[in-house]
Design a protein around this motif. Structure first.
Motif, PDB file in Angstrom:
ATOM      1  N   PRO A  68     -27.020  21.439  -4.086  1.00  0.00           N
ATOM      2  CA  PRO A  68     -27.760  20.958  -2.966  1.00  0.00           C
ATOM      3  C   PRO A  68     -28.326  19.583  -2.975  1.00  0.00           C
ATOM      4  N   GLY A  69     -27.989  18.796  -1.630  1.00  0.00           N
ATOM      5  CA  GLY A  69     -28.642  17.582  -1.776  1.00  0.00           C
ATOM      6  C   GLY A  69     -28.083  16.478  -2.323  1.00  0.00           C
ATOM      7  N   ALA A  70     -26.609  16.690  -2.771  1.00  0.00           N
ATOM      8  CA  ALA A  70     -25.765  15.566  -3.343  1.00  0.00           C
ATOM      9  C   ALA A  70     -24.333  15.486  -2.375  1.00  0.00           C
ATOM     10  N   GLU A  71     -24.328  14.297  -1.873  1.00  0.00           N
ATOM     11  CA  GLU A  71     -23.452  14.251  -0.816  1.00  0.00           C
ATOM     12  C   GLU A  71     -22.950  12.787  -1.162  1.00  0.00           C
ATOM     13  N   VAL A  72     -21.409  12.407  -0.642  1.00  0.00           N
ATOM     14  CA  VAL A  72     -21.270  11.039  -0.581  1.00  0.00           C
ATOM     15  C   VAL A  72     -20.263  10.881   0.692  1.00  0.00           C
ATOM     16  N   ASP A  73     -20.541   9.599   1.253  1.00  0.00           N
ATOM     17  CA  ASP A  73     -19.597   9.248   2.408  1.00  0.00           C
ATOM     18  C   ASP A  73     -19.142   7.644   1.935  1.00  0.00           C
ATOM     19  N   ALA A  74     -17.847   7.460   2.336  1.00  0.00           N
ATOM     20  CA  ALA A  74     -17.486   6.272   2.105  1.00  0.00           C
ATOM     21  C   ALA A  74     -16.394   5.745   2.775  1.00  0.00           C
ATOM     22  N   TRP A  75     -16.101   4.470   2.994  1.00  0.00           N
ATOM     23  CA  TRP A  75     -15.002   3.776   3.375  1.00  0.00           C
ATOM     24  C   TRP A  75     -14.545   3.075   2.251  1.00  0.00           C
ATOM     25  N   PHE A  76     -12.902   2.718   2.359  1.00  0.00           N
ATOM     26  CA  PHE A  76     -12.485   2.103   1.274  1.00  0.00           C
ATOM     27  C   PHE A  76     -11.096   1.350   1.863  1.00  0.00           C
ATOM     28  N   ASP A  77     -10.969   0.088   0.993  1.00  0.00           N
ATOM     29  CA  ASP A  77      -9.735  -0.567   1.547  1.00  0.00           C
ATOM     30  C   ASP A  77      -9.229  -1.169   0.372  1.00  0.00           C
ATOM     31  N   ALA A  78      -7.905  -0.840  -0.281  1.00  0.00           N
ATOM     32  CA  ALA A  78      -7.424  -1.121  -1.388  1.00  0.00           C
ATOM     33  C   ALA A  78      -6.102  -1.857  -1.053  1.00  0.00           C
ATOM     34  N   LEU A  79      -6.076  -3.371  -1.936  1.00  0.00           N
ATOM     35  CA  LEU A  79      -5.158  -4.216  -1.615  1.00  0.00           C
ATOM     36  C   LEU A  79      -4.322  -4.365  -2.736  1.00  0.00           C
ATOM     37  N   ARG A  80      -3.079  -3.979  -2.774  1.00  0.00           N
ATOM     38  CA  ARG A  80      -1.917  -3.895  -3.746  1.00  0.00           C
ATOM     39  C   ARG A  80      -1.131  -4.883  -3.545  1.00  0.00           C
ATOM     40  N   PHE A  81      -0.757  -5.768  -4.634  1.00  0.00           N
ATOM     41  CA  PHE A  81       0.403  -6.604  -4.610  1.00  0.00           C
ATOM     42  C   PHE A  81       1.594  -6.288  -5.724  1.00  0.00           C
ATOM     43  N   ILE A  82       2.691  -6.169  -5.109  1.00  0.00           N
ATOM     44  CA  ILE A  82       3.684  -5.604  -6.102  1.00  0.00           C
ATOM     45  C   ILE A  82       4.698  -6.923  -6.119  1.00  0.00           C
ATOM     46  N   LYS A  83       5.247  -6.913  -7.412  1.00  0.00           N
ATOM     47  CA  LYS A  83       6.349  -8.090  -7.711  1.00  0.00           C
ATOM     48  C   LYS A  83       7.432  -7.498  -8.332  1.00  0.00           C
ATOM     49  N   MET A  84       8.477  -7.338  -7.853  1.00  0.00           N
ATOM     50  CA  MET A  84       9.751  -6.639  -8.385  1.00  0.00           C
ATOM     51  C   MET A  84      10.861  -7.802  -8.754  1.00  0.00           C
TER      52      MET A  84
END
Length: 309
Positions: A68-84
């Protein structure tokens, strides 16, 4: 002994998530991030990936029931850079990547909630090695997760980061049939260091909190139709070691968590991808956590962009 404080303060702290999708200590990796072509690392070149989404959930105890009473709400944006690169190691293509996440989260404990926006824990990987055959593609890698995210000792409502380092060996594979069926999986094992700045509540003494190591995986099963693909994707996480406070396994707290607070979660949902002629890929997916223990359970909506440059 400092460990005795835990039983007195547990109802106050609840030891809830350090980030939007996790138990105490956080998930430095956003579970479900990789689905289509997870093991098929692209050819030599530079790539930008963006993972944007929303998560909402409620904390579950060791029996999977709501706390009871434990909640989460979130927006996220992850920026990933790949070098092959063009360099070969053991016959495979060598590359590296960097992931920089930004999070806005609202954590509610009891009747009080806080909203925090900031940088999450950055991931750097200096060694990605990928192999390819006609129908099978596979990759090994080693992520280093760094405690760069905002952390407020004693108040998980104000914390985004985990405040510990971790090392994560990775194996990913993709099988593509001649008629367009795909099965992909990314398998990871998170090896965590201690959080040496943990407090049960503001003003209490610092303690060593050690979140247990865990195994987790992303997956997809689906069918390609020209530039389109549709299927089911999701993730599974199983904590393999107990959470410890001052070297002692966390005791059971009925209605809050089981002994050792070993987290477990399974998620599944629809996924759609589209790839244009330039190699740019768009992925949209929704993951519903059908089962969870000792961690949050909820829903996660994703939008992913893969852009060669």
């Amino acid at each position: 002994m400092k460990f005795r404080y835990i039983t007195a303060a547990v109802a106050l702290a609840v030891l809830a998530a350090g980030n939007a999708v996790a138990k105490e200590g956080g998930d430095q990796y956003p579970n479900g991030a990789e689905s289509w072509l997870a093991g098929a690392v692209p050819p030599p070149g530079n790539y930008f990936l963006n993972y944007f989404g929303h998560y909402s959930g409620r904390l579950r105890d060791g029996s999977g029931d709501k706390v009871p009473g434990a909640e989460v709400d979130a927006w996220f944006d992850a920026l990933r850079f790949i070098k092959m690169t063009d360099t070969k190691i053991l016959g495979g293509d060598w590359g590296m990547h960097l992931i920089v996440p930004v999070v806005q989260q609202k954590v509610k404990l009891g009747g009080d909630s806080k909203t925090v926006t900031g940088l999450g824990d950055i991931t750097f990987n200096p060694i990605i090695i990928a192999w390819h055959t006609k129908n099978l593609h596979w990759t090994v890698a080693l992520d280093l997760n760094m405690p760069t995210g905002a952390y407020k000792s004693g108040d998980p409502r104000k914390s985004i980061g985990t405040n510990y380092w971790s090392l994560e060996p990775i194996f990913a594979a993709t099988w593509l049939s001649d008629d367009g069926w795909e099965v992909s999986g990314k398998f990871m094992y998170n090896i965590k260091r201690k959080n040496k700045d943990f407090r049960l509540a503001p003003g209490m003494p610092k303690m060593d909190y050690e979140s247990g190591d865990d195994f987790h995986m992303d997956y997809v099963l689906g069918k390609h139709f020209g530039p389109w693909a549709v299927g089911l994707s999701g993730y599974y996480l199983k904590q393999t070691e107990n959470d410890k406070l001052e070297g002692e396994t966390l005791p059971e707290v009925p209605g809050v968590w089981s002994k050792g607070r070993k987290g477990e979660v399974f998620a599944i949902g629809p996924s759609v991808s589209y790839t244009n002629k330039n190699g740019t890929m768009f992925i949209a997916q929704w993951h519903h956590e059908t089962e969870a223990e000792n961690r949050f359970r909820g829903d996660k909506a994703w939008f992913k962009l893969v852009l060669p440059f």
